[in-house]
Design an enzyme around this catalytic site. Structure first.
Site: not given
Ligand code: ITT
Length: 221
Positions: A31-32, A91, A179-181, A201, A207
């Protein structure tokens, strides 16, 4: 007839540089929207990434386990059973050494866990503030982003992992990415992930490394 239906569900035709390309449809169970954009930029022409929106799914995907491996597997199987289409899920977690690998599998909702002041902030802002606060007295800022991808292909599961090492900065830098980027500085670079454009990136990220393994696997089938 069976062949035609099977073809429509599993394949797509792209027209690129005056050529017709038959490609494999793969649903990305996330969903991201940021992840979708990153991954669409990473796969080769013979793979067509279908988002959940494009596949007509609007709901939440369950993530109930305590490891990235189990959660990515759960997400991928959930969508595979629901849509009956080949698919994969990712994940990802940020693992800080000094915090016993937290936030890890709880990265998405770190600031909402427990009863702390950061839960009043916007989710992403709260997550970052909590991480910086938990590390403020630590001399060890080593961390890694780790991604586990689960691919479900014709009812069989395959996993691919990618990780990138670095440190957690003391304050946010940059406004790209997600996110934490802004607080992650990958080893060997002077820019945080949020100071890099998508292409940069995507050339080194967790990823990217996991997706490259998935693409390599599909290209060798
Ligand atoms: P889905 O489960 O629907 O894929 P999500 O956002 O919940 O979406 P994750 O559980 O895999 O995805 O990721 C957990 C969190 O980690 C995500 O919400 C971001 O805050 C962080 N994250 C994941 N990938 C990242 C990235 O490439 N850069 C920075 N933060 C990231």
């Amino acid at each position: 007839m069976d062949f035609a239906v099977n073809f429509l569900i599993k394949s797509a035709i792209k027209y690129k540089k005056n050529k017709l390309i038959i490609c494999m449809k793969l649903v990305f169970a996330t969903n991201n929207a940021n992840k979708i954009e990153e991954v669409k930029n990473l796969v080769s022409d013979n793979i067509q990434i279908i988002s959940l929106n494009e596949a007509g799914f609007m709901g939440e995907i369950p993530e109930e386990f305590e490891t990235l491996e189990k959660n990515s597997s759960q997400k991928a199987w959930y969508i595979y059973h629901l849509l009956g289409m080949n698919c994969f899920a990712d994940d990802t977690g940020l693992e800080a050494e000094a915090l016993n690998n937290a936030p890890g599998v709880y990265s998405a909702r770190y600031s909402r866990i427990g009863n702390d002041t950061f839960s009043n902030l916007d989710l992403v802002e709260g997550n970052i503030c909590k991480l910086l606060d938990n590390l403020k007295n630590s001399g060890n800022r080593r961390a890694k982003f780790r991604t586990v991808i689960s691919l479900i292909l014709e009812g069989k599961e395959y996993q691919f992992e990618g990780e990138v090492l670095g440190i957690i900065l003391k304050e946010k830098r940059g406004n790209k990415g997600f996110g934490y980027d802004p607080v992650f500085l990958p080893d060997g670079y002077s820019k945080s992930f949020a100071e890099m454009d998508l292409k940069e990136k995507n050339s080194i990220s967790h990823r990217y490394l996991a997706i490259s393994k998935l693409v390599g696997f599909l290209n060798n089938l």
